[in-house]
Write a protein that holds these residues in place. Structure first.
Motif, mmCIF file in Angstrom:
data_model
loop_
_atom_site.group_PDB
_atom_site.id
_atom_site.type_symbol
_atom_site.label_atom_id
_atom_site.label_comp_id
_atom_site.label_asym_id
_atom_site.label_seq_id
_atom_site.Cartn_x
_atom_site.Cartn_y
_atom_site.Cartn_z
ATOM 1 N N UNK A 114 -45.320 -110.259 10.318
ATOM 2 C CA UNK A 114 -45.250 -109.010 11.070
ATOM 3 C C UNK A 114 -43.925 -108.902 11.826
ATOM 4 N N UNK A 115 -43.393 -107.692 11.885
ATOM 5 C CA UNK A 115 -42.162 -107.453 12.621
ATOM 6 C C UNK A 115 -42.404 -107.662 14.112
ATOM 7 N N UNK A 116 -41.637 -108.562 14.724
ATOM 8 C CA UNK A 116 -41.844 -108.884 16.134
ATOM 9 C C UNK A 116 -41.617 -107.694 17.047
ATOM 10 N N UNK A 117 -40.642 -106.857 16.700
ATOM 11 C CA UNK A 117 -40.366 -105.693 17.542
ATOM 12 C C UNK A 117 -41.557 -104.749 17.555
ATOM 13 N N UNK A 118 -42.157 -104.524 16.385
ATOM 14 C CA UNK A 118 -43.306 -103.627 16.309
ATOM 15 C C UNK A 118 -44.504 -104.200 17.063
ATOM 16 N N UNK A 119 -44.697 -105.528 16.948
ATOM 17 C CA UNK A 119 -45.790 -106.168 17.675
ATOM 18 C C UNK A 119 -45.585 -106.028 19.174
ATOM 19 N N UNK A 120 -44.363 -106.266 19.642
ATOM 20 C CA UNK A 120 -44.076 -106.135 21.069
ATOM 21 C C UNK A 120 -44.278 -104.704 21.538
ATOM 22 N N UNK A 121 -43.867 -103.737 20.726
ATOM 23 C CA UNK A 121 -44.044 -102.335 21.102
ATOM 24 C C UNK A 121 -45.523 -101.989 21.242
ATOM 25 N N UNK A 122 -46.337 -102.498 20.307
ATOM 26 C CA UNK A 122 -47.780 -102.257 20.382
ATOM 27 C C UNK A 122 -48.365 -102.870 21.644
ATOM 28 N N UNK A 123 -47.970 -104.106 21.945
ATOM 29 C CA UNK A 123 -48.512 -104.783 23.122
ATOM 30 C C UNK A 123 -48.036 -104.122 24.419
ATOM 31 N N UNK A 124 -46.806 -103.684 24.431
ATOM 32 C CA UNK A 124 -46.297 -103.009 25.627
ATOM 33 C C UNK A 124 -47.021 -101.672 25.836
ATOM 34 N N UNK A 125 -47.251 -100.947 24.720
ATOM 35 C CA UNK A 125 -47.989 -99.687 24.809
ATOM 36 C C UNK A 125 -49.402 -99.912 25.311
ATOM 37 N N UNK A 126 -50.062 -100.958 24.784
ATOM 38 C CA UNK A 126 -51.413 -101.296 25.247
ATOM 39 C C UNK A 126 -51.413 -101.597 26.737
ATOM 40 N N UNK A 127 -50.452 -102.394 27.173
ATOM 41 C CA UNK A 127 -50.395 -102.774 28.581
ATOM 42 C C UNK A 127 -50.216 -101.550 29.475
ATOM 43 N N UNK A 128 -49.355 -100.623 29.080
ATOM 44 C CA UNK A 128 -49.152 -99.408 29.863
ATOM 45 C C UNK A 128 -50.426 -98.567 29.905
ATOM 46 N N UNK A 129 -51.123 -98.471 28.779
ATOM 47 C CA UNK A 129 -52.355 -97.676 28.756
ATOM 48 C C UNK A 129 -53.416 -98.288 29.656
ATOM 49 N N UNK A 130 -53.586 -99.613 29.562
ATOM 50 C CA UNK A 130 -54.589 -100.268 30.412
ATOM 51 C C UNK A 130 -54.226 -100.123 31.895
ATOM 52 N N UNK A 131 -52.946 -100.201 32.209
ATOM 53 C CA UNK A 131 -52.523 -100.034 33.606
ATOM 54 C C UNK A 131 -52.797 -98.617 34.084
ATOM 55 N N UNK A 132 -52.580 -97.626 33.231
ATOM 56 C CA UNK A 132 -52.841 -96.239 33.617
ATOM 57 C C UNK A 132 -54.333 -95.960 33.755
ATOM 58 N N UNK A 133 -55.147 -96.619 32.950
ATOM 59 C CA UNK A 133 -56.595 -96.495 33.119
ATOM 60 C C UNK A 133 -57.011 -97.014 34.493
ATOM 61 N N UNK A 134 -56.458 -98.144 34.889
ATOM 62 C CA UNK A 134 -56.763 -98.695 36.205
ATOM 63 C C UNK A 134 -56.236 -97.780 37.310
#
Length: 417
Positions: A114-134
């Motif tokens: 898997x492309x590391x950049x794409x994986x990092x982008x997915x994880x960063x997006x997830x983290x931002x979404x979870x933070x906004x939910x909180x």
């Protein structure tokens, strides 16, 4: 349809078999003095009442605090329960600290090639979404917060929500306004947050709905994800004045690819591990709730040693006494404090043994070396279900029930590694 016990007594065997199992179980539990089945949920993260069931565990003290933490346990060994307790402490501001929890559960595993950049982008997006939910949970529990904010801060707050949430803010507002409660977002974000103290009332919800509906929609182009990360955490730490952010990282072994592959699991959190040293300087502290088979892989990872001096490592262990508290707490809560042992709902023949059913069950698990809250909870749920299928609906637990569940435990766990 719900039947009362007098109706069930006069039913034929065929009629009794036609009753939905959950209906029969609900009726039996009610007759035994239990408001519900406190052993229904196997996954602590889905149990809305898990905060009521948490037991004092001497290892929990190592989890909190402003430093990265690593918590290891086998599946069903209490990782998620620890995470739920820490999130609840943060949200309730216990011990006088203002800490912002972000419950981070990966949405996809790392896969080979898997492309590391794409994986990092997915994880960063997830983290931002979870933070906004909180952040939205924080807002609905403090509905007058916007009124106290300067205009620029209010716009920044709402702008971050609009960038990070899955749906427009108006969607969530319409949901809670229609339901006249916070239930829609609690169910969607974190069922365990239902037990938070001092929930907003109807007037608070109406106020927030009206206030935000009259607020001008956020404007401006959405920044790149790297910049959004900095903007969001600047808002939380520097403008809303939270002392720290705790990233509660759980569920990394929930995928087929990661269930028995420590290296794949490690890759799924590698971005978080790599950034942890820098985040410490910004008062952002990851708390990793990991399966025990990951211990060696994490210890061998070069990035881990950058955290060693600041980290706390906890391996959750259970013994018979601690497991007994799991039963006691759940029964006590479900019976409104009337009893805390299965002995109270056991017949005279079962009580005559001198040992409570849970003591016998826990001893069996200790003998099999399968000591975990999940295995115990599963077994008591099985015991209850077996009882309502094979005994008179008004009867208490019998020696035959205990014998049956012990046989089930041996068949279910003795051959497992």
């Amino acid at each position: 349809m719900v039947f009362d016990m007098d109706e069930i007594k006069i039913m034929s065997k065929e009629q009794k078999k036609s009753i939905l199992p959950e209906t029969a179980l609900s009726n039996w539990l009610s007759r035994m003095g239990l408001n519900l089945n406190p052993f229904e949920y196997i996954d602590a993260g889905k149990d809305p009442l898990i905060p009521n069931y948490l037991v004092d565990h001497d290892q929990f003290a190592n989890v909190s605090g402003d430093q990265p933490s690593f918590i290891f346990a086998p599946a069903g060994g209490g990782k998620t329960a620890f995470r739920v307790r820490l999130a609840g402490d943060c949200r309730a501001g216990r011990q006088g600290h203002k800490i912002f929890p972000v419950i981070y559960q990966p949405t996809a595993p790392a896969v080979q090639g898997q492309d590391n950049y794409q994986l990092e982008k997915t994880q960063r997006t997830d983290l931002l979404r979870f933070a906004c939910q909180e952040l939205l949970l924080y807002l609905v529990y403090h509905p007058y917060l916007l009124e106290e904010m300067p205009l620029a801060l209010r716009q920044n707050f709402l702008q971050n929500l609009s960038w990070g949430l899955d749906f427009p803010l108006a969607y969530y507002l319409n949901q809670i306004n229609k339901a006249k409660s916070l239930e829609p977002i609690l169910a969607a974000f974190d069922p365990t947050a239902r037990s938070l103290p001092n929930p907003p009332g109807m007037e608070d919800i109406k106020y927030l709905y009206k206030k935000l509906n009259h607020s001008p929609p956020p404007t401006g182009r959405k920044p790149k994800i790297e910049k959004r990360f900095n903007i969001l955490f600047d808002l939380i730490l520097n403008q809303l004045k939270f002392e720290s952010v705790y990233l509660l990282i759980d569920g990394v072994d929930a995928f087929f690819e990661t269930a028995n592959n420590p290296q794949c699991t490690l890759g799924t959190i590698s971005w978080l591990l790599n950034n942890a040293p820098r985040w410490q300087q910004e008062h952002i502290y990851p708390k990793y709730f990991l399966p025990d088979q990951m211990y060696s892989a994490v210890m061998a990872d070069p990035g881990f040693h950058l955290l060693t001096s600041m980290s706390k490592i906890t391996i959750i262990k259970w013994n018979a006494k601690a497991l007994g508290k799991v039963i006691q707490k759940r029964l006590q809560d479900a019976s409104d404090g009337k009893f805390d042992s299965l002995t109270a709902i056991s017949d005279r023949a079962l009580r005559a043994s001198g040992h409570s059913p849970e003591e016998v069950i826990i001893t069996d698990f200790c003998r099999l070396k399968k000591i975990s809250p999940r295995s115990l909870i599963r077994s008591v749920d099985w015991l209850f279900t077996h009882h309502v299928r094979h005994e008179q609906p008004q009867a208490k637990l019998t020696p035959q029930d205990l014998q049956a569940v012990r046989k089930w435990i041996r068949s279910e766990y003795s051959a497992k590694k």
